[in-house]
Design an enzyme around this catalytic site. Sequence first.
Site, PDB file in Angstrom:
ATOM      1  N   LYS A  84       8.013   0.603   9.309  1.00 39.69           N
ATOM      2  CA  LYS A  84       7.053   0.103   8.320  1.00 39.69           C
ATOM      3  C   LYS A  84       7.368  -1.364   8.049  1.00 39.69           C
ATOM      4  CE  LYS A  84       5.328   1.154   3.633  1.00 39.69           C
ATOM      5  NZ  LYS A  84       5.373   2.100   2.500  1.00 39.69           N
ATOM      6  N   SER A 175       0.967   4.049   1.156  1.00 40.39           N
ATOM      7  CA  SER A 175       0.937   2.765   1.806  1.00 40.39           C
ATOM      8  C   SER A 175       1.528   2.783   3.220  1.00 40.39           C
ATOM      9  CB  SER A 175       1.740   1.750   0.968  1.00 40.39           C
ATOM     10  OG  SER A 175       3.089   2.161   0.867  1.00 40.39           O
ATOM     11  N   SER A 199       3.884   7.426  -0.905  1.00 36.84           N
ATOM     12  CA  SER A 199       3.486   6.730   0.324  1.00 36.84           C
ATOM     13  C   SER A 199       4.057   7.258   1.622  1.00 36.84           C
ATOM     14  CB  SER A 199       3.811   5.250   0.214  1.00 36.84           C
ATOM     15  OG  SER A 199       2.862   4.630  -0.597  1.00 36.84           O
TER      16      SER A 199
END
Length: 509
Positions: A84, A175, A199
Amino acid sequence: MPMTSTTPELHELSVAVLAQHLRERKVSALETAQHFLTRVKANESLAAFVDLNEDATLAQARAADQALAAGTAGPLAGVPIAHKDIFVTRDFVATAGSRMLAGYRSPFDATVVQRLGQGLAGNVSGAGMVTLGKVSCDEFAMGSANEKSATPPLGHTSPAPVRNPWDSCRIPGGSSGGSAAAVAARLTPAASGTDTGGSIRQPASFCGITGIKPTYGRASRYGMIAYASSLDQAGPMARSAEDCALLLSAMCGPDLDRDSTSLDVPAEDFSRSLNDSINGLRIGIPKEFFGEGLASDVRAAVDAALKEYEKLGAKLVPISLPRTELSIPVYYIIAPAEASSNLSRFDGVKFGHRAADYTDLVSMYKKTRAEGFGDEVKRRIMVGAYVLSHGYYDAYYLQAQKIRRMIADDFQNAFKTCDVIAGPVAPTVAWKIGEKSDDPVANYLADIFTLPASLAGLPGMSVPAGFGANAMPVGLQLIGNYLQEAKLLNVAHRLQQATDFHLRTPGGF
Ligand code: GLN
């Protein structure tokens, strides 16, 4: 390895099987990396990846091959992973999806990146994974749809929403949406994610993969670009609980010199009890998770998974988490408050973007922050500054902290009568791109089932449980008591032995 039509392709293999093939030298780390890089480049339309550095990836793969040949390799040597874009990385950009950090490169790798990779974190050597690249996230991990990254994905010249591999008109969740989409589309066997208020769990649910957020403090936050420090926690996203267990074992462990909130508990083998029987397991069913707001298609898939657990010998126990609804206002006070403080470092002096034209120091701050941050980030900075300001602190921030404690106590009360808690991850399946993008409150409300465990610092995971409306995936959320990750993974693994939802592949991938 010569592939015949009956041999599964490399991208179809689980982390566990791929690691085994690499150890047995049936396939090299270099071939594996090349295979996945080709897939990533062929699927740029998903907008999942934001940065590649093929030289660095191939160098890591060669190093993994050498370590495998020398017998010094870590347990996951040569298995690719995507990180990420909230983790700082030396060989790849670290933008946190923000213009503020466009093109930023860190002088060091985050602890989680080092532990999964080939570096040394403290005196712990890495698991040997090969970094494929960085994947998109909402700006500073604020969001539930991955529509709010300012970093253009690979093959794009401007920012673009990540697309859900099950339906490219829909969001992947957020996210950690790039992580979830990349795993679901088999562009990588595994990805890292972070979960502040859901997330990891929510995008895993929306993309039909498995993800676990461990107990707060299990994984070091060192090198994770901070959003809300008392909530931020890293975790793995992969296809199965078995794979998540391998990844989590590599990620966790104390890092007290670099993250003072890292827990001083030794790293564990989270795979150790995957196959334990769950006969007699008490699964708590919070009535507040099954109210009016829950879509009937999600409810049907969750109910079917719970029936499966009953067949496996588990007992369903009704419980109550009475402050579930309050978790939304509480989280959306505490998280912005911490964000407003964390994001004050982006001032044009220390990091990243600086406005080109300004007259004095104050105008430089103002212009830099006005240009660098997106709307959602600005909204949260303003909310955070407001609730922390003199005269409002007691009324909002302090009040929220008190209720946060009560929410944690409610869980402890519930765990007196059950071993794990189960329910939906989100009230609906993934929505259409653009459907809620102008309505921040609609996004916030959709976090209702993931926020309570985040506020309490408890481990939680999402396990594929079936499909709902428009054939979109539905995840089952499992929440455990502190440090009970091995139990959660065991409970998830038993479901995955009885069902095949985690093995289904979206069409075209
Ligand atoms: N959707 C939540 C938010 O926008 C959670 C995000 C997260 O877990 N990083 O804050």
